[in-house]
Design a protein around this motif. Structure first.
Motif, PDB file in Angstrom:
ATOM      1  N   ALA A   1       0.833  -1.205   0.000  1.00 54.34           N
ATOM      2  CA  ALA A   1       0.000   0.000   0.000  1.00 54.34           C
ATOM      3  C   ALA A   1       0.868   1.256   0.000  1.00 54.34           C
ATOM      4  O   ALA A   1       0.560   2.229  -0.703  1.00 54.34           O
ATOM      5  N   GLN A   2       1.957   1.234   0.753  1.00 55.93           N
ATOM      6  CA  GLN A   2       2.856   2.385   0.791  1.00 55.93           C
ATOM      7  C   GLN A   2       3.534   2.575  -0.561  1.00 55.93           C
ATOM      8  O   GLN A   2       3.642   3.706  -1.041  1.00 55.93           O
ATOM      9  N   GLN A   3       3.975   1.485  -1.175  1.00 52.95           N
ATOM     10  CA  GLN A   3       4.609   1.591  -2.487  1.00 52.95           C
ATOM     11  C   GLN A   3       3.648   2.144  -3.528  1.00 52.95           C
ATOM     12  O   GLN A   3       4.031   2.960  -4.371  1.00 52.95           O
ATOM     13  N   LEU A   4       2.392   1.716  -3.482  1.00 51.53           N
ATOM     14  CA  LEU A   4       1.398   2.227  -4.428  1.00 51.53           C
ATOM     15  C   LEU A   4       1.110   3.701  -4.189  1.00 51.53           C
ATOM     16  O   LEU A   4       0.943   4.465  -5.143  1.00 51.53           O
TER      17      LEU A   4
ATOM     18  N   ASP B   1      -3.321   0.469 -20.437  1.00 58.25           N
ATOM     19  CA  ASP B   1      -3.494   1.070 -19.105  1.00 58.25           C
ATOM     20  C   ASP B   1      -3.965   0.031 -18.093  1.00 58.25           C
ATOM     21  O   ASP B   1      -3.512   0.008 -16.953  1.00 58.25           O
ATOM     22  N   VAL B   2      -4.868  -0.821 -18.520  1.00 61.06           N
ATOM     23  CA  VAL B   2      -5.365  -1.878 -17.626  1.00 61.06           C
ATOM     24  C   VAL B   2      -4.226  -2.825 -17.257  1.00 61.06           C
ATOM     25  O   VAL B   2      -4.077  -3.198 -16.101  1.00 61.06           O
TER      26      VAL B   2
ATOM     27  N   SER C   1       4.061   7.378  -8.803  1.00 60.31           N
ATOM     28  CA  SER C   1       3.453   8.417  -9.643  1.00 60.31           C
ATOM     29  C   SER C   1       2.701   7.797 -10.814  1.00 60.31           C
ATOM     30  O   SER C   1       1.669   8.314 -11.246  1.00 60.31           O
ATOM     31  N   GLU C   2       3.200   6.666 -11.341  1.00 51.62           N
ATOM     32  CA  GLU C   2       2.523   5.991 -12.451  1.00 51.62           C
ATOM     33  C   GLU C   2       1.139   5.509 -12.023  1.00 51.62           C
ATOM     34  O   GLU C   2       0.160   5.652 -12.759  1.00 51.62           O
ATOM     35  N   PHE C   3       1.039   4.981 -10.812  1.00 55.54           N
ATOM     36  CA  PHE C   3      -0.249   4.509 -10.296  1.00 55.54           C
ATOM     37  C   PHE C   3      -1.216   5.676 -10.108  1.00 55.54           C
ATOM     38  O   PHE C   3      -2.389   5.586 -10.466  1.00 55.54           O
ATOM     39  N   LYS C   4      -0.714   6.780  -9.566  1.00 56.35           N
ATOM     40  CA  LYS C   4      -1.567   7.960  -9.375  1.00 56.35           C
ATOM     41  C   LYS C   4      -2.063   8.498 -10.712  1.00 56.35           C
ATOM     42  O   LYS C   4      -3.223   8.891 -10.847  1.00 56.35           O
TER      43      LYS C   4
ATOM     44  N   SER D   1      -0.296  -4.715 -13.306  1.00 55.83           N
ATOM     45  CA  SER D   1       1.101  -4.993 -12.939  1.00 55.83           C
ATOM     46  C   SER D   1       1.516  -4.190 -11.714  1.00 55.83           C
ATOM     47  O   SER D   1       2.320  -4.644 -10.904  1.00 55.83           O
ATOM     48  N   GLN D   2       0.949  -2.988 -11.552  1.00 59.02           N
ATOM     49  CA  GLN D   2       1.234  -2.180 -10.364  1.00 59.02           C
ATOM     50  C   GLN D   2       0.659  -2.837  -9.099  1.00 59.02           C
ATOM     51  O   GLN D   2       1.247  -2.767  -8.034  1.00 59.02           O
TER      52      GLN D   2
END
Length: 80
Positions: A49-52, A71-72, A56-59, A77-78
């Motif tokens: 959760a902290q890594q996500l 994108d999906v 910035s890519e996830f955000k 993968s994230q």
């Protein structure tokens, strides 16, 4: 020959034995094993959760309105 009363009492005793709740989930060897494994998985969840939250890519993906198949795939993968 066993009497009817003794026969019924035996069934009641067996039923009581089967209804007793174990100290811990039978999947784990002991209560302590269960606690340690659950603590490990919770720590792993917190780390992910902290890594996500720092990614910035996830955000960017979350803020994007129209997703493509790429994108999906990046999103999944994230999450791994």
């Amino acid at each position: 020959m066993i009497s009817k009363k003794a026969f019924l009492k035996t069934y009641q005793d067996i039923k009581k034995l089967n209804n007793q709740e174990p100290d811990h989930n039978p999947i784990y060897r002991s209560k302590r094993d269960e606690e340690v494994i659950k603590e490990y998985h919770f720590a792993k969840f917190k780390k992910n959760a902290q890594q996500l939250s720092e990614s910035s890519e996830f955000k960017d993906l979350l803020e994007k309105e129209n997703w493509t198949n790429e994108d999906v795939q990046r999103f999944l993968s994230q999450l791994k």
